[in-house]
Structure formats: structure tokens, C-alpha cells
Scaffold this active site. Sequence first.
Site, PDB file in Angstrom:
ATOM      1  CG  ASP A 258      -0.151   0.115   2.545  1.00 23.64           C
ATOM      2  OD1 ASP A 258       1.097   0.201   2.515  1.00 23.64           O
ATOM      3  OD2 ASP A 258      -0.784   0.138   3.606  1.00 23.64           O
ATOM      4  CG  ASP A 260       1.476   3.079   4.762  1.00 27.91           C
ATOM      5  OD1 ASP A 260       0.383   2.592   5.090  1.00 27.91           O
ATOM      6  OD2 ASP A 260       2.440   2.388   4.370  1.00 27.91           O
ATOM      7  CG  ASP A 353      -3.422   2.386   5.179  1.00 25.26           C
ATOM      8  OD1 ASP A 353      -4.495   2.074   4.618  1.00 25.26           O
ATOM      9  OD2 ASP A 353      -2.710   1.579   5.798  1.00 25.26           O
TER      10      ASP A 353
HETATM   11  N1  DCT Z   1       2.799  -0.113  11.862  1.00 24.51           N
HETATM   12  C1  DCT Z   1       3.141  -0.545  13.126  1.00 24.51           C
HETATM   13  N2  DCT Z   1       2.377  -1.459  13.756  1.00 24.51           N
HETATM   14  C2  DCT Z   1       1.294  -1.971  13.140  1.00 24.51           C
HETATM   15  C3  DCT Z   1       0.937  -1.551  11.863  1.00 24.51           C
HETATM   16  C4  DCT Z   1       1.714  -0.602  11.224  1.00 24.51           C
HETATM   17  O1  DCT Z   1       4.114  -0.091  13.691  1.00 24.51           O
HETATM   18  N3  DCT Z   1       0.563  -2.883  13.800  1.00 24.51           N
HETATM   19  C5  DCT Z   1       3.649   0.867  11.204  1.00 24.51           C
HETATM   20  C6  DCT Z   1       4.865   0.249  10.632  1.00 24.51           C
HETATM   21  C7  DCT Z   1       4.823   0.498   9.178  1.00 24.51           C
HETATM   22  C8  DCT Z   1       3.688   1.467   8.968  1.00 24.51           C
HETATM   23  O2  DCT Z   1       2.947   1.488  10.144  1.00 24.51           O
HETATM   24  C9  DCT Z   1       2.883   1.133   7.771  1.00 24.51           C
HETATM   25  O3  DCT Z   1       2.378  -0.205   7.843  1.00 24.51           O
HETATM   26  P1  DCT Z   1       2.335  -1.141   6.570  1.00 24.51           P
HETATM   27  O4  DCT Z   1       1.852  -0.406   5.389  1.00 24.51           O
HETATM   28  O5  DCT Z   1       1.583  -2.364   6.971  1.00 24.51           O
HETATM   29  O6  DCT Z   1       3.861  -1.555   6.416  1.00 24.51           O
HETATM   30  P2  DCT Z   1       4.974  -1.123   5.390  1.00 24.51           P
HETATM   31  O7  DCT Z   1       6.235  -1.155   6.141  1.00 24.51           O
HETATM   32  O8  DCT Z   1       4.607   0.145   4.726  1.00 24.51           O
HETATM   33  O9  DCT Z   1       5.009  -2.332   4.387  1.00 24.51           O
HETATM   34  P3  DCT Z   1       4.360  -2.451   2.913  1.00 24.51           P
HETATM   35  O10 DCT Z   1       5.441  -2.050   1.985  1.00 24.51           O
HETATM   36  O11 DCT Z   1       4.011  -3.887   2.779  1.00 24.51           O
HETATM   37  O12 DCT Z   1       3.173  -1.553   2.841  1.00 24.51           O
HETATM   38 MG    MG Z   2       2.792   0.382   3.673  1.00 24.94          MG
END
Ligand code: DCT
Ligand code: MG
Length: 429
Positions: A258, A260, A353
Site C-alpha cells: 500500500d 501510507d 492509508d
Molecule cells: N505499523 C506498526 N504497527 C502496526 C501496523 C503498522 O508499527 N501494527 C507501522 C509500521 C509500518 C507502517 O505502520 C505502515 O504499515 P504497513 O503499510 O503495513 O507496512 P509497510 O512497512 O509500509 O510495508 P508495505 O510495503 O508492505 O506496505
Molecule cells: Mg505500507
Amino acid sequence: MKLRCDYPLSDSVTHIVAENNSCGEVLEWLRGQKVRDSSRFELLDISWFTACMEAGKPVDSEIKHRLIVQQACSATSETCVSEASSLAADRVSQYACQRRTTLNNYNKKFTDAFEILAENLKMKNIEGLPCMGDKVKCVIEEIIEEGESSQAKEISNDERYKSFKLFTSVFGVGLKTTEKWYRMGFRTLEEVKAEKTLKLSRMQIAGFLHYEDIVSYVSKAEADAVSLLIKDTVCMFLPDALVTVTGGFRRGKKTGHDVDFLITNPGPEEEKELLHKVVDLWEKQGLLLYYDVIESTFEKEKRPSRKVDALDHFQKCFAILKLHQQRTGNSNSNISKESDKAEVKDWKAIRVDLVISPFEQYAYALLGWTGSRQFERDLRRYASRERKMMLDNHALYDKTKRTFLKAESEQEIFAHLGLDYIEPWERNA
Ligand code: DCT
Ligand code: MG
């Protein structure tokens, strides 16, 4: 010839592998271990170890692998490796927030296997990993010797695990739903889709509808395009707002599941209505394939959460955006027959997000949303265990001084915690 991993230093060690340690540091460490004659070891760089893993057996060391030029070492029937970085336990912290982890993962073979093992524990609803030092050592040794972990291989071929991976790849499907579908006898997404009596959530319906697009990952170029769109829209309503890409893309990843975003407004202006205005506009423009706005649940008096995996209380929006693909190539490509136009899908569904934070919490929100998950977990563990502080995405609370510590930047938060600053691209633990 066999490769065996031994720590701490035993008599049978013949090779010492260092990662991020200079030759001088290794020699100094050896002196500290009361080793009189260090010439009995080959002092090598991690590149030798990687070469061994690639070859599936110990390879002869070359000059490029060596920390210093050594005398030729006669091959023994067993090559014993001691990992200098883990030997110098005081140098490598157990906390990811004290290590600099870039995307250059030299240990992919190992981390992939451990990811599968950890996922398997998660499926069994085991909270946190139990202390299993010996087990970890066995897995590492097996990968060194055999090139793979039999346990990880077995799990990845397991029917339950395969369904778990498949079902949770659908947006809106978590562990609970996965378990239910598995118990109902479903093994493929087609089987789930064909079962018309299943009650799917709005999120899951969108997840199935845009499955192919979402599962194909977001590229950096697509993330940049979404970023432009979001900045343009947000600035129409709040011209001074700060819109920052967080998550994996801020850590330098080239793809993500995604995109963010963290949004804040430096002025005194309320940002409460912003998300609703943005969403309304996108809906009118036909750009929203799915959205869910979650209102803020933040209470000012509350201390930061004790849980290392706690979710935050910001107002946020989980969305699937319709990103129109850029028209590229020569101008002729734009001249197409009407009949072609109807068939060509010129957009991609992208998971986005959006998180809104009050300006005074921005630094904490940015640190929390940049990740990685492991890095965040370790930051919180470090704060509470080593500093008697409580950290979450809103604030840092000093339990000794009984006060909240203000921060305007991530650098200030690291300083409050007594940590060296770690750049976002070094947080890929
Ligand atoms: N985060 C966290 N704890 C969680 C969920 C999210 O600390 N339970 C933080 C860490 C990364 C950030 O929020 C965004 O989450 P993701 O989009 O799920 O992770 P990402 O590292 O951006 O991985 P991806 O590339 O798969 O989106
Ligand atoms: Mg992400």
C-alpha cells in the site's frame, strides 16, 4: 568438508566472519578473548559467508573476502565459523532501534525461513516468540549445511499455511476469517467466491473485486503518482498542510502493498473535516473504489500504551484509489478505435492509508508510521525496558519524571531516548 557455526569461540573455530567490523576491531576482540595466536584463524568478511551460502558449501576464501592477508590455511575436514558480530555481543544490540538495517539484506536466506516460522506461530495464535535460542541455532546451522530449513519448507508446503497465505492476501481478510474458511473446507479463492451464502464485509467485497491489482504490489512510480494526487487534493482545502509518505516507501522500498500518508496542518486550523472533504471530492471525481474513515479516539490524559503492537488513535482513512495510468509512448497510441477504448482498462486499484495527526504529535506519528514493524516494536521495548519511558504514535512519557516529552522532529525523539539517530532507510529491520 562441512560448515558448522560456533559461538562463543571454541578450539575448533577456523574461520571468523565479520559484518561491519574492521580487521582491527576483530583483532582487538580476539585479544580480549585471550587468544594468543590469531593467525590460526582466517579473518573474513561476510561476503565469504554469502558466497558459501550461494555455493551450498564452504568455498575457498579469496583475497577479496579477507580482512587481512593471511597465510594459506590447510583445509580441515570441518570448517568451523564463528560470527564475529554475534561474538562481540556488546556491539550488536538486541534492539533493532540500535542497529542500522538497510534494504541490503545479506541474510535473506535466513530471514525468509524465520518469517515462515514466525507466521506459523502467529497462525497458532502464540503471542510473541518464546525463548528458543537453541532452536534458532539449529535452523541457522541447517540452512548453512543444507541450503534450506526443512521445517520452513515443510510449513510452506502445508495446506493450512498455504490457505492462510492465500486468504490473508485479500484486503479485509484476517486470521479469524481465514480460519473460518479453512474449517468450512475452502482451499482456493475461487471456492470462496463461488459460495454465495457467505457474508462478506464491504472491505472483503472490495478486496475480491480488485484482488489482481492489489496483490500485484505498488511500484515507486505509482506511489509518486498517488502522492501528487493526494497533495493536490489536500492543499485545495488546507494550503499549508504537510503531506508525507510514510511506511515502506519512506524507508526506500521500491514496492509496497500500500502507500501510507501522514497529514498534518501547522496552523491553528482544525483538520477534523479535512479527510471527509478529501473523500467527498474523490468520490465525486469517481476516484474512490473503497473507503472507510475511522474517527479519532485520542484522549489527552491517556498515557502512551504499554503494548508494543498497539494501534494508534488518529483519525484515518483506509482506501482503494483508482489511479489512472499515465499515457506514455508515441502520440499514435492515443488514437485508438472506440471499440478498443472500451476494453482497455487504463487504471489500477491502489491501497492507500491516510492518517491525520495534530501538529504537536506529528514527529511521534511520523516515527510510528515509518516502521518497520520490527523497528517500532523494538523502539517501544527499548523505551520501556532501558529508559523507563512509554512510547507510542502520539507521545513519549517519562515515568521517572512523570512528564510527557515534547518533540518537533524524529531526531529529538531519538535524543530523548538516548539513541543515535537512525535514518528512515536504516529502519528496515
Ligand atoms: N505499523 C506498526 N504497527 C502496526 C501496523 C503498522 O508499527 N501494527 C507501522 C509500521 C509500518 C507502517 O505502520 C505502515 O504499515 P504497513 O503499510 O503495513 O507496512 P509497510 O512497512 O509500509 O510495508 P508495505 O510495503 O508492505 O506496505
Ligand atoms: Mg505500507
